[in-house]
Write an enzyme that holds these catalytic residues in place. Structure first.
Site, PDB file in Angstrom:
ATOM      1  N   ARG A   1      39.664 -58.476 -79.633  1.00 60.75           N
ATOM      2  CA  ARG A   1      39.035 -59.452 -80.434  1.00 60.75           C
ATOM      3  C   ARG A   1      39.437 -59.031 -81.956  1.00 60.75           C
ATOM      4  NH1 ARG A   1      32.991 -58.128 -79.781  1.00 60.75           N
ATOM      5  NH2 ARG A   1      33.980 -56.312 -78.943  1.00 60.75           N
TER       6      ARG A   1
ATOM      7  N   ASN B   1      33.319 -61.544 -76.930  1.00 63.01           N
ATOM      8  CA  ASN B   1      33.261 -61.209 -75.324  1.00 63.01           C
ATOM      9  C   ASN B   1      32.309 -62.052 -74.643  1.00 63.01           C
ATOM     10  OD1 ASN B   1      35.368 -59.206 -75.569  1.00 63.01           O
ATOM     11  ND2 ASN B   1      33.720 -57.528 -75.650  1.00 63.01           N
TER      12      ASN B   1
END
Length: 90
Positions: A18, A36
């Site tokens: 990320r 996520n």
């Protein structure tokens, strides 16, 4: 301006993916978010000029040094949300 809704598969959680996506978004000047998912995949919503999004998507497909991206699905849309920055959602 376009919007890409992307889902990245593979080893993409717990490996800094990320953060990598956020850095690539900043580098390619696209806005939106990354988060996520409960199923182990990573979801990305990105908005920007078409060429910037294409380059961003290619970087996501290649992945970060510690990730192993096995696939990325992309849905393209002209329905923009008007994001101004790119953030990591938790």
């Amino acid at each position: 301006m376009l919007q890409y809704h992307m889902i990245a598969d593979g080893r993409v959680q717990g490996v800094g993916f990320r953060y990598f996506v956020q850095m690539e978004a900043d580098r390619h000047k696209v806005a939106g978010w990354v988060k996520n998912r409960d199923d182990g995949r990573v979801e990305i919503l990105a908005e920007g000029p078409e060429e910037s999004l294409k380059q961003f998507a290619e970087a996501v497909r290649k992945g970060s040094p510690f990730s192993n991206v096995t696939g990325v699905t992309i849905e393209e849309s002209h329905r923009l949300k008007g994001y101004r920055t790119f953030s990591i959602s938790y």
